[in-house]
Enzyme design. Structure first.
Site, PDB file in Angstrom:
ATOM      1  CG  HIS A 142     -43.989  -4.868 -98.878  1.00 31.09           C
ATOM      2  ND1 HIS A 142     -43.123  -5.778 -99.459  1.00 31.09           N
ATOM      3  CD2 HIS A 142     -43.401  -4.487 -97.705  1.00 31.09           C
ATOM      4  CE1 HIS A 142     -42.057  -5.938 -98.671  1.00 31.09           C
ATOM      5  NE2 HIS A 142     -42.209  -5.157 -97.624  1.00 31.09           N
ATOM      6  CG  HIS A 143     -44.888  -5.901 -94.229  1.00 33.59           C
ATOM      7  ND1 HIS A 143     -44.598  -7.080 -94.871  1.00 33.59           N
ATOM      8  CD2 HIS A 143     -43.691  -5.301 -93.978  1.00 33.59           C
ATOM      9  CE1 HIS A 143     -43.271  -7.190 -95.001  1.00 33.59           C
ATOM     10  NE2 HIS A 143     -42.707  -6.114 -94.473  1.00 33.59           N
ATOM     11  CB  CYS A 144     -50.576  -2.105 -94.810  1.00 36.54           C
ATOM     12  SG  CYS A 144     -52.147  -1.548 -94.120  1.00 36.54           S
TER      13      CYS A 144
END
Length: 351
Positions: A142-144
């Site tokens: 979920h950080h990309c």
């Protein structure tokens, strides 16, 4: 302009909508041990589920690697080209020695596992719509976002799964992301910043990575947690806000990012949730979605301790024992073998 994709082919009948491949696990000369992440956790989850006789190899859906063509549904060509530089991948995965490896090794040993997990999340999206639920034993990067990776996340699998559903599956035009990893999910937030079809609820430790103020503007329900938050307060907040989110916006799919880095003692999460608290949390989300007839896709995301694999497996056993993993509600509880093998966490009250 939908192109043909292997990722949406029908799995063999009789398969559970649990997606996995042995290719998920990252192993290269022990370098993976330099990151606090247990890079073999996905295989361990599957082994625990096999030991409990919940699944067998031929009953799970084999994940396929997402191709460049699949990834370009969300990612820019420029970003995918950047991953051809080992030092870029070293920065994203937070494993510095990766910078010194030839890129073909990095592609095969680091990025291929992450691309296979990403393919798994995309596959699980359609399975969830068809079966009412699906679990990708990996994924949750979920950080990309479309043009930037970070925090061990090289591909935007959550964004991809939702975009694939919107573009290729009839009747899916609204999605809710429930992100309960300890970290803010800034990748999908940036990707869906101005998209009214996507509702984001995010509960995270407000003091840790990534602290992305811009991305926070995309969150419709923001639950900012203090250091060391414990079960009672946490479960009460999750319950209130998950119910609130699903009452406020009626989606065609819930994508549930079920990070286990909220576990007490996690070196990166900074929260203090017990194993039983994590199992209960997953139950709260599945009950809320399934009782409303909304398909749910779960990905496993962060979780940096050796014991998280056992907790994820226990959670899946609990969901099954409670009948929350069935085409209709309550169907699984008919099976006595499974009812007895599931650990009973139902006595955990939500004060």
């Amino acid at each position: 302009r939908p192109h043909r994709t292997e990722l949406y082919e029908e799995p063999p009948p009789g398969c559970w909508p649990i997606v996995y491949s042995p290719d998920y696990n990252i192993t290269f000369m022990g370098l993976e041990k330099l990151h606090p992440f247990d890079a073999g956790k996905w295989g361990k989850v599957i082994n625990f589920l096999k030991e409990e006789k919940l699944i067998a190899d031929d009953l799970i859906v084999q994940a396929r690697e997402a191709t460049d063509e699949d990834l370009l549904v969300v990612h820019t060509r420029r970003y995918l080209n950047k991953l051809k530089w080992s030092f870029v991948v070293a920065t994203i995965t937070e494993i510095p020695p990766v910078a010194f490896l030839p890129n073909f090794v990095v592609q095969r040993r680091v990025l291929k596992p992450l691309r296979t997990q990403t393919g798994g999340t995309i596959m699980a999206g359609k399975l969830a719509v068809d079966r009412g639920w699906a679990i990708n034993v990996g994924g949750g990067f979920h950080h990309c976002s479309s043009d930037k990776g970070g925090g061990f996340c090289a591909y935007a699998d959550i964004t991809l799964a939702i975009k694939f559903l919107f573009e290729r599956v009839q009747g899916v035009s609204r999605a809710t992301i429930i992100d309960l990893d300890a970290h803010q999910g800034n990748g999908h937030e940036r990707d869906f910043m101005d998209d009214p079809r996507v509702y984001i609820m995010d509960a995270y430790n407000r003091y840790i990575y990534p602290g992305d103020g811009f991305a926070k503007r995309a969150i419709k329900r923001k639950v900012e947690l203090e250091w060391g938050t414990e079960d009672t307060e946490y479960l009460q907040k999750v319950h209130t806000h998950v119910e609130g989110a699903l009452n406020e916006f009626k989606p065609d799919i819930v994508v549930y990012n079920a990070g286990t880095d909220i576990l007490d003692g996690d070196p990166l999460g900074g929260l203090a949730i017990s194993p039983q608290g994590i199992v209960k949390r997953d139950e709260v989300v599945f009950r809320a979605a399934r009782s409303r007839g909304i398909p749910v896709l779960m990905v496993t995301s962060g979780g940096y301790q050796r014991r998280t694999a056992r907790i994820i497996a226990d959670s899946i056993l609990n969901l099954h024992g409670l009948g929350l993993l069935g085409k209709g509600l309550g169907s699984a509880s008919e099976d006595p073998m499974i009812r007895d093998s599931a650990k009973d966490f139902s006595n955990l009250s939500l004060q």
